[in-house]
Design a protein around this motif. Structure first.
Motif, PDB file in Angstrom:
ATOM      1  N   THR A  25      10.351 -37.998  26.787  1.00 32.82           N
ATOM      2  CA  THR A  25      10.816 -38.095  25.411  1.00 32.82           C
ATOM      3  C   THR A  25      11.402 -36.759  24.956  1.00 32.82           C
ATOM      4  O   THR A  25      11.306 -35.759  25.659  1.00 32.82           O
ATOM      5  CB  THR A  25       9.675 -38.531  24.453  1.00 32.82           C
ATOM      6  N   LEU A  26      11.983 -36.785  23.787  1.00 33.42           N
ATOM      7  CA  LEU A  26      12.448 -35.584  23.092  1.00 33.42           C
ATOM      8  C   LEU A  26      11.774 -35.587  21.733  1.00 33.42           C
ATOM      9  O   LEU A  26      11.801 -36.590  21.021  1.00 33.42           O
ATOM     10  CB  LEU A  26      13.967 -35.597  22.924  1.00 33.42           C
ATOM     11  N   ALA A  27      11.129 -34.484  21.401  1.00 38.93           N
ATOM     12  CA  ALA A  27      10.445 -34.377  20.112  1.00 38.93           C
ATOM     13  C   ALA A  27      10.700 -32.968  19.569  1.00 38.93           C
ATOM     14  O   ALA A  27      11.515 -32.224  20.116  1.00 38.93           O
ATOM     15  CB  ALA A  27       8.958 -34.651  20.292  1.00 38.93           C
ATOM     16  N   TYR A  28       9.985 -32.616  18.514  1.00 41.17           N
ATOM     17  CA  TYR A  28      10.163 -31.311  17.889  1.00 41.17           C
ATOM     18  C   TYR A  28       8.806 -30.672  17.638  1.00 41.17           C
ATOM     19  O   TYR A  28       7.800 -31.366  17.470  1.00 41.17           O
ATOM     20  CB  TYR A  28      10.933 -31.449  16.561  1.00 41.17           C
ATOM     21  N   ALA A  29       8.804 -29.349  17.619  1.00 41.85           N
ATOM     22  CA  ALA A  29       7.579 -28.600  17.329  1.00 41.85           C
ATOM     23  C   ALA A  29       7.904 -27.473  16.377  1.00 41.85           C
ATOM     24  O   ALA A  29       9.011 -26.929  16.391  1.00 41.85           O
ATOM     25  CB  ALA A  29       6.980 -28.050  18.617  1.00 41.85           C
ATOM     26  N   ASN A  30       6.924 -27.137  15.558  1.00 35.75           N
ATOM     27  CA  ASN A  30       7.029 -25.926  14.752  1.00 35.75           C
ATOM     28  C   ASN A  30       6.106 -24.883  15.384  1.00 35.75           C
ATOM     29  O   ASN A  30       5.478 -25.138  16.415  1.00 35.75           O
ATOM     30  CB  ASN A  30       6.700 -26.205  13.275  1.00 35.75           C
ATOM     31  N   GLU A  42      -3.216 -29.448  25.214  1.00 33.72           N
ATOM     32  CA  GLU A  42      -2.647 -30.774  24.987  1.00 33.72           C
ATOM     33  C   GLU A  42      -1.474 -30.652  24.030  1.00 33.72           C
ATOM     34  O   GLU A  42      -1.467 -29.795  23.146  1.00 33.72           O
ATOM     35  CB  GLU A  42      -3.691 -31.750  24.434  1.00 33.72           C
ATOM     36  N   LEU A  43      -0.494 -31.550  24.213  1.00 38.48           N
ATOM     37  CA  LEU A  43       0.744 -31.463  23.454  1.00 38.48           C
ATOM     38  C   LEU A  43       0.536 -31.748  21.976  1.00 38.48           C
ATOM     39  O   LEU A  43      -0.037 -32.769  21.604  1.00 38.48           O
ATOM     40  CB  LEU A  43       1.776 -32.427  24.043  1.00 38.48           C
ATOM     41  N   HIS A  44       1.003 -30.816  21.152  1.00 41.60           N
ATOM     42  CA  HIS A  44       1.064 -30.979  19.702  1.00 41.60           C
ATOM     43  C   HIS A  44       2.524 -30.842  19.297  1.00 41.60           C
ATOM     44  O   HIS A  44       3.250 -30.007  19.848  1.00 41.60           O
ATOM     45  CB  HIS A  44       0.219 -29.920  18.992  1.00 41.60           C
ATOM     46  N   LEU A  45       2.933 -31.647  18.342  1.00 43.90           N
ATOM     47  CA  LEU A  45       4.331 -31.674  17.909  1.00 43.90           C
ATOM     48  C   LEU A  45       4.383 -31.716  16.393  1.00 43.90           C
ATOM     49  O   LEU A  45       3.346 -31.758  15.730  1.00 43.90           O
ATOM     50  CB  LEU A  45       5.026 -32.910  18.510  1.00 43.90           C
ATOM     51  N   TRP A  46       5.607 -31.722  15.861  1.00 45.09           N
ATOM     52  CA  TRP A  46       5.808 -31.882  14.431  1.00 45.09           C
ATOM     53  C   TRP A  46       6.518 -33.211  14.213  1.00 45.09           C
ATOM     54  O   TRP A  46       7.577 -33.459  14.776  1.00 45.09           O
ATOM     55  CB  TRP A  46       6.640 -30.747  13.855  1.00 45.09           C
ATOM     56  N   SER A  47       5.908 -34.085  13.447  1.00 46.78           N
ATOM     57  CA  SER A  47       6.519 -35.370  13.121  1.00 46.78           C
ATOM     58  C   SER A  47       7.497 -35.164  11.972  1.00 46.78           C
ATOM     59  O   SER A  47       7.089 -34.856  10.846  1.00 46.78           O
ATOM     60  CB  SER A  47       5.455 -36.387  12.723  1.00 46.78           C
ATOM     61  N   ARG A  48       8.781 -35.333  12.252  1.00 49.60           N
ATOM     62  CA  ARG A  48       9.792 -35.175  11.212  1.00 49.60           C
ATOM     63  C   ARG A  48       9.733 -36.328  10.212  1.00 49.60           C
ATOM     64  O   ARG A  48      10.020 -36.143   9.035  1.00 49.60           O
ATOM     65  CB  ARG A  48      11.188 -35.074  11.836  1.00 49.60           C
ATOM     66  N   SER A  49       9.360 -37.519  10.662  1.00 48.66           N
ATOM     67  CA  SER A  49       9.305 -38.667   9.741  1.00 48.66           C
ATOM     68  C   SER A  49       8.102 -38.567   8.807  1.00 48.66           C
ATOM     69  O   SER A  49       8.199 -38.894   7.624  1.00 48.66           O
ATOM     70  CB  SER A  49       9.268 -39.982  10.518  1.00 48.66           C
ATOM     71  N   ARG A  50       6.964 -38.101   9.307  1.00 53.42           N
ATOM     72  CA  ARG A  50       5.751 -37.998   8.483  1.00 53.42           C
ATOM     73  C   ARG A  50       5.575 -36.606   7.864  1.00 53.42           C
ATOM     74  O   ARG A  50       4.683 -36.407   7.035  1.00 53.42           O
ATOM     75  CB  ARG A  50       4.521 -38.359   9.312  1.00 53.42           C
ATOM     76  N   GLN A  51       6.374 -35.652   8.361  1.00 51.84           N
ATOM     77  CA  GLN A  51       6.284 -34.270   7.869  1.00 51.84           C
ATOM     78  C   GLN A  51       4.865 -33.721   8.021  1.00 51.84           C
ATOM     79  O   GLN A  51       4.265 -33.174   7.088  1.00 51.84           O
ATOM     80  CB  GLN A  51       6.734 -34.174   6.409  1.00 51.84           C
ATOM     81  N   GLU A  52       4.333 -33.889   9.267  1.00 44.64           N
ATOM     82  CA  GLU A  52       2.990 -33.370   9.528  1.00 44.64           C
ATOM     83  C   GLU A  52       2.815 -33.032  11.002  1.00 44.64           C
ATOM     84  O   GLU A  52       3.549 -33.533  11.858  1.00 44.64           O
ATOM     85  CB  GLU A  52       1.926 -34.380   9.100  1.00 44.64           C
ATOM     86  N   LEU A  53       1.822 -32.194  11.269  1.00 42.10           N
ATOM     87  CA  LEU A  53       1.459 -31.852  12.637  1.00 42.10           C
ATOM     88  C   LEU A  53       0.961 -33.111  13.328  1.00 42.10           C
ATOM     89  O   LEU A  53       0.291 -33.950  12.708  1.00 42.10           O
ATOM     90  CB  LEU A  53       0.373 -30.776  12.623  1.00 42.10           C
ATOM     91  N   TRP A  54       1.268 -33.230  14.611  1.00 41.30           N
ATOM     92  CA  TRP A  54       0.994 -34.466  15.336  1.00 41.30           C
ATOM     93  C   TRP A  54       0.435 -34.108  16.713  1.00 41.30           C
ATOM     94  O   TRP A  54       1.099 -33.461  17.508  1.00 41.30           O
ATOM     95  CB  TRP A  54       2.311 -35.225  15.430  1.00 41.30           C
ATOM     96  N   HIS A  55      -0.826 -34.489  16.952  1.00 45.92           N
ATOM     97  CA  HIS A  55      -1.446 -34.322  18.271  1.00 45.92           C
ATOM     98  C   HIS A  55      -1.089 -35.565  19.076  1.00 45.92           C
ATOM     99  O   HIS A  55      -1.595 -36.646  18.819  1.00 45.92           O
ATOM    100  CB  HIS A  55      -2.963 -34.177  18.130  1.00 45.92           C
ATOM    101  N   LYS A  56      -0.172 -35.420  20.034  1.00 41.74           N
ATOM    102  CA  LYS A  56       0.342 -36.563  20.798  1.00 41.74           C
ATOM    103  C   LYS A  56      -0.816 -37.316  21.454  1.00 41.74           C
ATOM    104  O   LYS A  56      -1.580 -36.744  22.222  1.00 41.74           O
ATOM    105  CB  LYS A  56       1.338 -36.068  21.857  1.00 41.74           C
ATOM    106  N   GLY A  57      -0.945 -38.598  21.118  1.00 41.85           N
ATOM    107  CA  GLY A  57      -1.969 -39.449  21.709  1.00 41.85           C
ATOM    108  C   GLY A  57      -3.310 -39.413  21.013  1.00 41.85           C
ATOM    109  O   GLY A  57      -4.258 -40.052  21.482  1.00 41.85           O
ATOM    110  N   ALA A  58      -3.429 -38.699  19.896  1.00 41.09           N
ATOM    111  CA  ALA A  58      -4.721 -38.592  19.211  1.00 41.09           C
ATOM    112  C   ALA A  58      -5.259 -39.955  18.782  1.00 41.09           C
ATOM    113  O   ALA A  58      -6.459 -40.201  18.854  1.00 41.09           O
ATOM    114  CB  ALA A  58      -4.619 -37.668  18.004  1.00 41.09           C
ATOM    115  N   THR A  59      -4.384 -40.867  18.355  1.00 46.15           N
ATOM    116  CA  THR A  59      -4.849 -42.191  17.931  1.00 46.15           C
ATOM    117  C   THR A  59      -4.745 -43.216  19.058  1.00 46.15           C
ATOM    118  O   THR A  59      -5.604 -44.075  19.187  1.00 46.15           O
ATOM    119  CB  THR A  59      -4.067 -42.692  16.704  1.00 46.15           C
ATOM    120  N   SER A  60      -3.716 -43.121  19.903  1.00 47.43           N
ATOM    121  CA  SER A  60      -3.517 -44.116  20.967  1.00 47.43           C
ATOM    122  C   SER A  60      -4.331 -43.814  22.222  1.00 47.43           C
ATOM    123  O   SER A  60      -4.549 -44.697  23.051  1.00 47.43           O
ATOM    124  CB  SER A  60      -2.033 -44.179  21.355  1.00 47.43           C
ATOM    125  N   GLY A  61      -4.745 -42.563  22.383  1.00 47.25           N
ATOM    126  CA  GLY A  61      -5.405 -42.156  23.629  1.00 47.25           C
ATOM    127  C   GLY A  61      -4.427 -41.702  24.695  1.00 47.25           C
ATOM    128  O   GLY A  61      -4.830 -41.234  25.759  1.00 47.25           O
TER     129      GLY A  61
END
Length: 198
Positions: A25-30, A42-61
């Motif tokens: 994938t292609l994503a963005y990080a701050n 573990e990969l952390h990114l910035w969700s541009r749609s939610r405007q928040e920090l995003w721990h990839k897979g935190a909810t899905s596993g």
């Protein structure tokens, strides 16, 4: 070299499978996401749609263990080499790049795709499958690997380049079946080779 974040404080992150080389994938990080990625592994990114920090897979596993972070020559893009715990795409697909020219397989995609097919055959066990027959008979798969190795060696000594290519393909298939029969993958052997380079 320092990361050059854009005017919104973001940097694009290309996420690539550590073992197969496939782009996931292609994503963005701050800056905070990059720091969290480095501190947790573990990969952390910035969700541009939610405007928040995003721990990839935190909810899905479907977390992504980061094996390496690389910065491009201009410092304005990151490459994250990851070991994914599941699909990278929110749709459940292995990669977000599952539209477009998907039938045009790049050379580096062939063996990982074959390994996924072998894993599927091992689990689903379709009737009449040659792969299942080999998986069920350790002696037969061992004999086939030796037979195919001899055939590629003979082709290299006596036959055309096309025959060498075909026999090498047969050997690779049978070797991957042998590895699957032991619940091993090509990446396990690649790790050994990687260790030998040190």
């Amino acid at each position: 070299m320092e990361i050059r974040f854009d005017e919104q404080g973001l940097v694009p992150v290309i996420i690539q499978d550590w073992h197969t080389g496939e782009v996931l994938t292609l994503a963005y990080a701050n800056a905070e996401a990059v720091e969290r990625t480095r501190s947790t592994g573990e990969l952390h990114l910035w969700s541009r749609s939610r405007q928040e920090l995003w721990h990839k897979g935190a909810t899905s596993g479907n977390t992504q263990k980061v094996r390496a972070l690389r910065l491009d020559c201009d410092g304005d893009a990151l490459l994250a080499l990851v070991e994914p715990a599941g699909p990278a795409c929110h749709t459940g697909e292995r990669t977000c790049f599952h539209h477009g020219d998907t039938d045009a397989r790049a050379p580096h995609e062939i063996l990982p795709e074959l390994e996924r097919t072998l894993r599927s055959r091992q689990g689903e066990r379709p009737e009449g499958s040659y792969t299942v027959k080999l998986l069920d008979d350790p002696q037969l798969i061992g004999e086939k690997v030796m037979e195919e190795a001899e055939e590629v060696a003979r082709a290299a000594r006596e036959e055309t380049d096309e025959r060498v290519d075909n026999e090498a393909a047969d050997l690779l298939y049978h070797l991957l079946v042998l590895l699957r029969s032991r619940d091993r993958a090509l990446s396990d052997a690649e790790e050994v080779l990687r260790g030998r380079r040190r």
